[in-house]
Design a protein around this motif. Structure first.
Motif, PDB file in Angstrom:
ATOM      1  N   ILE A  85      20.402 -12.003   4.879  1.00  0.00           N
ATOM      2  CA  ILE A  85      19.673 -11.978   3.591  1.00  0.00           C
ATOM      3  C   ILE A  85      19.978 -11.866   2.500  1.00  0.00           C
ATOM      4  CG2 ILE A  85      17.586 -11.049   2.108  1.00  0.00           C
ATOM      5  CD1 ILE A  85      16.275  -9.514   4.981  1.00  0.00           C
ATOM      6  N   THR A  86      20.050 -13.215   1.752  1.00  0.00           N
ATOM      7  CA  THR A  86      21.653 -13.490   0.643  1.00  0.00           C
ATOM      8  C   THR A  86      20.567 -12.968  -0.425  1.00  0.00           C
ATOM      9  OG1 THR A  86      20.876 -15.862   0.692  1.00  0.00           O
ATOM     10  CG2 THR A  86      22.727 -14.301   1.770  1.00  0.00           C
ATOM     11  N   SER A  87      19.091 -13.328  -0.734  1.00  0.00           N
ATOM     12  CA  SER A  87      18.556 -12.572  -1.993  1.00  0.00           C
ATOM     13  C   SER A  87      16.986 -12.107  -1.773  1.00  0.00           C
ATOM     14  CB  SER A  87      17.736 -14.611  -2.946  1.00  0.00           C
ATOM     15  OG  SER A  87      19.202 -14.657  -3.147  1.00  0.00           O
ATOM     16  N   PHE A  88      16.923 -10.906  -2.339  1.00  0.00           N
ATOM     17  CA  PHE A  88      15.562 -10.120  -2.296  1.00  0.00           C
ATOM     18  C   PHE A  88      14.513  -9.724  -3.868  1.00  0.00           C
ATOM     19  CE2 PHE A  88      18.765  -7.105  -3.293  1.00  0.00           C
ATOM     20  CZ  PHE A  88      18.403  -6.049  -4.261  1.00  0.00           C
ATOM     21  N   MET A  89      13.971  -9.762  -3.770  1.00  0.00           N
ATOM     22  CA  MET A  89      12.675  -9.423  -4.707  1.00  0.00           C
ATOM     23  C   MET A  89      11.610  -8.160  -4.241  1.00  0.00           C
ATOM     24  SD  MET A  89      10.958 -14.012  -4.903  1.00  0.00           S
ATOM     25  CE  MET A  89      12.407 -14.623  -4.976  1.00  0.00           C
ATOM     26  N   GLU A  90      12.198  -7.130  -5.281  1.00  0.00           N
ATOM     27  CA  GLU A  90      11.596  -5.885  -5.017  1.00  0.00           C
ATOM     28  C   GLU A  90      10.177  -5.146  -5.851  1.00  0.00           C
ATOM     29  OE1 GLU A  90      12.799  -1.581  -4.414  1.00  0.00           O
ATOM     30  OE2 GLU A  90      12.353  -2.898  -6.538  1.00  0.00           O
ATOM     31  N   MET A  91       9.999  -4.767  -5.566  1.00  0.00           N
ATOM     32  CA  MET A  91       9.031  -3.979  -5.638  1.00  0.00           C
ATOM     33  C   MET A  91       8.295  -3.395  -6.437  1.00  0.00           C
ATOM     34  SD  MET A  91       6.480  -5.839  -4.243  1.00  0.00           S
ATOM     35  CE  MET A  91       6.720  -7.366  -3.358  1.00  0.00           C
ATOM     36  N   PRO A  92       7.731  -2.756  -7.444  1.00  0.00           N
ATOM     37  CA  PRO A  92       7.495  -1.905  -8.808  1.00  0.00           C
ATOM     38  C   PRO A  92       7.294  -0.477  -7.701  1.00  0.00           C
ATOM     39  CG  PRO A  92       5.882  -3.351  -8.552  1.00  0.00           C
ATOM     40  CD  PRO A  92       6.441  -4.054  -7.668  1.00  0.00           C
ATOM     41  N   ASN A  93       6.935  -0.126  -6.959  1.00  0.00           N
ATOM     42  CA  ASN A  93       6.729   1.100  -6.652  1.00  0.00           C
ATOM     43  C   ASN A  93       7.388   1.939  -6.559  1.00  0.00           C
ATOM     44  OD1 ASN A  93       6.615  -0.559  -4.144  1.00  0.00           O
ATOM     45  ND2 ASN A  93       5.637   1.474  -3.173  1.00  0.00           N
ATOM     46  N   SER A 120      15.988  -9.909  -7.462  1.00  0.00           N
ATOM     47  CA  SER A 120      14.990 -10.121  -8.692  1.00  0.00           C
ATOM     48  C   SER A 120      14.317  -8.904  -8.843  1.00  0.00           C
ATOM     49  CB  SER A 120      13.893 -11.025  -8.561  1.00  0.00           C
ATOM     50  OG  SER A 120      13.689 -11.414  -9.764  1.00  0.00           O
ATOM     51  N   PHE A 121      13.168  -9.025  -9.457  1.00  0.00           N
ATOM     52  CA  PHE A 121      12.149  -7.574  -9.136  1.00  0.00           C
ATOM     53  C   PHE A 121      10.594  -8.568 -10.169  1.00  0.00           C
ATOM     54  CE2 PHE A 121      16.622  -5.619  -9.762  1.00  0.00           C
ATOM     55  CZ  PHE A 121      16.398  -5.489  -8.740  1.00  0.00           C
ATOM     56  N   TYR A 122      10.293  -7.673  -9.296  1.00  0.00           N
ATOM     57  CA  TYR A 122       8.775  -7.256  -9.726  1.00  0.00           C
ATOM     58  C   TYR A 122       8.283  -6.855 -10.895  1.00  0.00           C
ATOM     59  CZ  TYR A 122       7.466 -10.197  -5.597  1.00  0.00           C
ATOM     60  OH  TYR A 122       7.309 -11.401  -4.400  1.00  0.00           O
ATOM     61  N   ILE A 123       7.249  -7.002 -11.692  1.00  0.00           N
ATOM     62  CA  ILE A 123       6.708  -6.010 -12.646  1.00  0.00           C
ATOM     63  C   ILE A 123       5.194  -5.637 -12.361  1.00  0.00           C
ATOM     64  CG2 ILE A 123       5.915  -7.670 -14.069  1.00  0.00           C
ATOM     65  CD1 ILE A 123       6.362  -5.839 -16.237  1.00  0.00           C
ATOM     66  N   GLY A 124       5.038  -4.344 -12.216  1.00  0.00           N
ATOM     67  CA  GLY A 124       4.064  -3.754 -11.950  1.00  0.00           C
ATOM     68  C   GLY A 124       2.484  -4.371 -12.602  1.00  0.00           C
ATOM     69  N   ALA A 125       0.856  -4.244 -11.623  1.00  0.00           N
ATOM     70  CA  ALA A 125       0.398  -4.213 -12.688  1.00  0.00           C
ATOM     71  C   ALA A 125       0.304  -3.142 -12.567  1.00  0.00           C
ATOM     72  CB  ALA A 125      -0.901  -5.369 -12.879  1.00  0.00           C
ATOM     73  N   THR A 126      -0.582  -2.261 -13.432  1.00  0.00           N
ATOM     74  CA  THR A 126      -1.554  -1.188 -13.299  1.00  0.00           C
ATOM     75  C   THR A 126      -3.490  -1.451 -13.976  1.00  0.00           C
ATOM     76  OG1 THR A 126      -1.502   0.125 -15.538  1.00  0.00           O
ATOM     77  CG2 THR A 126       0.003   0.219 -13.669  1.00  0.00           C
ATOM     78  N   CYS A 142      10.564 -11.964 -11.349  1.00  0.00           N
ATOM     79  CA  CYS A 142       9.490 -13.808  -9.892  1.00  0.00           C
ATOM     80  C   CYS A 142       8.587 -13.323  -9.891  1.00  0.00           C
ATOM     81  CB  CYS A 142      10.471 -12.468  -8.198  1.00  0.00           C
ATOM     82  SG  CYS A 142       9.624 -10.674  -8.339  1.00  0.00           S
ATOM     83  N   GLY A 143       7.627 -12.204 -10.537  1.00  0.00           N
ATOM     84  CA  GLY A 143       6.359 -12.155 -10.126  1.00  0.00           C
ATOM     85  C   GLY A 143       5.938 -10.702 -10.684  1.00  0.00           C
ATOM     86  N   ILE A 144       4.292 -10.690 -10.707  1.00  0.00           N
ATOM     87  CA  ILE A 144       3.618  -9.378 -11.526  1.00  0.00           C
ATOM     88  C   ILE A 144       3.243  -9.406 -10.035  1.00  0.00           C
ATOM     89  CG2 ILE A 144       1.668  -8.931 -12.431  1.00  0.00           C
ATOM     90  CD1 ILE A 144       2.172 -11.501 -13.888  1.00  0.00           C
ATOM     91  N   LYS A 145       3.304  -7.623  -9.063  1.00  0.00           N
ATOM     92  CA  LYS A 145       2.823  -7.552  -7.976  1.00  0.00           C
ATOM     93  C   LYS A 145       1.602  -6.547  -8.443  1.00  0.00           C
ATOM     94  CE  LYS A 145       2.682  -5.522  -4.043  1.00  0.00           C
ATOM     95  NZ  LYS A 145       3.679  -5.022  -3.673  1.00  0.00           N
ATOM     96  N   VAL A 146       0.245  -6.677  -7.807  1.00  0.00           N
ATOM     97  CA  VAL A 146      -0.784  -6.272  -8.080  1.00  0.00           C
ATOM     98  C   VAL A 146      -1.465  -5.472  -6.463  1.00  0.00           C
ATOM     99  CG1 VAL A 146      -3.483  -6.546  -8.424  1.00  0.00           C
ATOM    100  CG2 VAL A 146      -1.118  -7.727  -9.337  1.00  0.00           C
ATOM    101  N   PHE A 147      -1.311  -4.293  -6.987  1.00  0.00           N
ATOM    102  CA  PHE A 147      -2.179  -3.553  -5.728  1.00  0.00           C
ATOM    103  C   PHE A 147      -3.580  -3.637  -5.023  1.00  0.00           C
ATOM    104  CE2 PHE A 147       2.804  -1.691  -5.850  1.00  0.00           C
ATOM    105  CZ  PHE A 147       3.137  -1.486  -4.341  1.00  0.00           C
ATOM    106  N   MET A 148      -3.960  -4.426  -4.137  1.00  0.00           N
ATOM    107  CA  MET A 148      -6.127  -4.590  -4.596  1.00  0.00           C
ATOM    108  C   MET A 148      -6.144  -3.919  -3.484  1.00  0.00           C
ATOM    109  SD  MET A 148      -6.572  -8.198  -5.990  1.00  0.00           S
ATOM    110  CE  MET A 148      -8.256  -8.066  -5.682  1.00  0.00           C
ATOM    111  N   GLY A 149      -4.599  -3.165  -2.856  1.00  0.00           N
ATOM    112  CA  GLY A 149      -5.742  -1.873  -2.003  1.00  0.00           C
ATOM    113  C   GLY A 149      -4.312  -1.120  -1.684  1.00  0.00           C
ATOM    114  N   SER A 150      -4.249  -0.224  -2.050  1.00  0.00           N
ATOM    115  CA  SER A 150      -2.931   0.833  -1.968  1.00  0.00           C
ATOM    116  C   SER A 150      -3.168   2.384  -2.166  1.00  0.00           C
ATOM    117  CB  SER A 150      -2.276   0.573  -2.986  1.00  0.00           C
ATOM    118  OG  SER A 150      -1.510   1.435  -3.486  1.00  0.00           O
ATOM    119  N   ASN A 154      -0.697   5.831  -8.546  1.00  0.00           N
ATOM    120  CA  ASN A 154      -1.337   5.127  -9.876  1.00  0.00           C
ATOM    121  C   ASN A 154      -1.250   3.687  -9.828  1.00  0.00           C
ATOM    122  OD1 ASN A 154       1.322   4.815 -10.547  1.00  0.00           O
ATOM    123  ND2 ASN A 154       0.314   5.596 -12.822  1.00  0.00           N
ATOM    124  N   MET A 155      -0.835   3.178  -8.696  1.00  0.00           N
ATOM    125  CA  MET A 155      -0.676   1.438  -8.903  1.00  0.00           C
ATOM    126  C   MET A 155      -1.286   0.808  -8.296  1.00  0.00           C
ATOM    127  SD  MET A 155       3.298   0.177  -8.647  1.00  0.00           S
ATOM    128  CE  MET A 155       3.106  -1.164  -9.596  1.00  0.00           C
TER     129      MET A 155
END
Length: 444
Positions: A85-93, A120-126, A142-150, A154-155
């Protein structure tokens, strides 16, 4: 100017496998040809090996800042590179969660100094940070991360007005974790009544059920269709969810896309008795039929990319009972080997692996000049030996957590070399960390 020449490789790219050479000059692919004459450069003789574009993993949790007893960007990026894996997109939690531009840029600063892979890193929605989320620049986030079930602090975003505004206003990909929390809470109470505090681990896919996944995924798809949003549903874990996605239009034209993770195709609910919490993920590993359905969705193009959801915890944490053991596990070092085992078993072609793990993440996220073996593109490359078995043992793990759900398994193939933005970062078990990875940019 750094120069590198890979000779005699079986090159897997854009639906073809062909023998050839690749020259890398100053970080980028200078030429791809049947034969390239040697000049004053380091030469890698790839005779008998296969050259793939480096994998782009669109979903990892590297735990920094705040949870670094489990992992950090440096250790997990190194493990990812050793797995091709040469590139990753990492989560906001993380702790604090990446829900402000300041927290986001702090992570980029850490990666700039420590990450062997591109990042790259996601920005997290609350429920209350929409204004902050909309500040993120689509060209370098890279994008917006939404935990619609989690179960992630507090995310969890469960405010209907907030979700509607987010789907209406977002200018980049919304990547969503979809599980229905009220349904899961109701299921959990039933199992507590039955078992008390001693719930068997194999109940996990019944508590975090297929119905809970479908309920949330279908809600996300309906929101995206209503607002014309760009939605990407992460870690599909059920065969039923496939009916929510299309395969009759090109990926570039899709507004709603999906991801499969290697563990949902490799493990099944039959493995909980042996593996226990070591295969406890959210969403849960479910039935063999679900795993087969997910792989079929990958092959039919209803599912667009393959990733990991790499999410390590300490061995001590994972040694707890069902109610206290956290969900998640380390995967980036072995995900390509999983896929190559599937290839050896006749379940998927090398061309399809490259399409789903390299080309399609680049298309889906509009990654700039990566994901292909093309002249002018960044040289993100991985060499694999399909005839070099490797047994997974604690002694050869590169994760900070020091364990793997694959321990004891012998994979049929090995990763021998990984090149990141033209830098030979990994060669036959040894790392060269003189040059770090680069921040991903996006054609948006």
């Amino acid at each position: 100017m750094t120069k590198l020449l890979i000779k005699n490789a079986q090159i897997v790219n854009e639906g073809k496998v062909f023998k050839g050479d690749v020259r890398v000059v100053d970080g980028k692919i200078d030429s791809v040809s049947a034969s390239i004459a040697v000049q004053d450069e380091k030469v890698i003789d790839a005779e008998g090996k296969y050259l793939l574009p480096g994998l782009i993993d669109d979903q990892v949790h590297f735990r920094e800042p705040g949870l670094t007893e489990k992992a950090n960007i440096e250790t997990e990026a190194r493990a990812a590179v050793s797995g091709g894996i040469t590139s990753f997109m990492e989560m906001p939690n993380t702790k604090p969660p990446t829900v402000t531009m300041e927290a986001l840029e702090d992570k980029y600063a850490i990666a700039n100094k420590t990450s062997l892979a591109n990042y790259s890193f996601y920005i997290g929605a609350t429920n209350d940070n929409l204004e902050e989320v909309l500040k993120a620049d689509p060209k370098n986030v890279c994008g917006i991360k939404v935990f619609m079930g989690s179960s992630t602090g507090n995310m969890l975003v469960d405010n209907e007005v907030t979700l509607g505004n987010l789907f209406a206003k977002a200018q980049m990909i919304i990547a969503s974790h979809c599980e229905d929390d009220p349904m899961i809470a109701e299921n959990l109470e039933k199992y507590k009544e039955k078992y008390g505090e001693d719930i068997p681990m194999e109940c996990h896919p019944e508590i975090r059920s297929a119905e809970a996944c479908y309920s949330s995924s279908s809600k996300a798809v309906a929101l995206a269709k209503k607002h014309g949003a760009r939605l990407h549903i992460l870690h599909i874990s059920t065969a039923k969810e496939l009916e929510l996605f299309q395969n009759d239009i090109p990926l570039k034209e899709k507004k709603i896309t999906s991801e499969a993770c290697v563990h949902h195709m490799w493990f099944s609910d039959e493995d909980y008795k042996e593996k226990g919490a070591f295969i406890k993920w959210n969403p849960a590993v479910k039935t063999k039929e679900d795993g087969a359905g997910i792989l079929a969705g990958v092959l039919s193009d209803k599912i667009d990319v393959i990733a990991t959801d790499h999410a390590p915890h300490t061995l001590q944490e994972k040694s707890n009972t069902y109610l206290t053991a956290p969900s998640g596990g380390p995967l980036v070092q072995h995900s390509l080997q999983v896929l190559l085992d599937f290839y050896k078993q006749g379940k998927i072609s090398l061309e399809k692996i490259v399409e789903k793990a390299c080309h399609n993440p680049a298309i889906l996220f509009e990654v700039e000049n990566r994901g292909y073996i093309k002249e002018g593109y960044w040289a993100d490359l991985v060499l694999v030996d399909l005839d070099a078995p490797q047994k997974v043992e604690k002694s050869n793990l590169n994760y900070k957590c020091g364990w793997s759900p694959f321990e004891g398994h012998t994979f049929s193939s090995s990763i021998t070399h990984t090149i990141v933005s033209g830098h030979l970062a990994y060669e036959n078990g040894k790392f060269n960390e003189d040059v770090k990875g680069k921040r991903l940019t996006f054609n948006r």
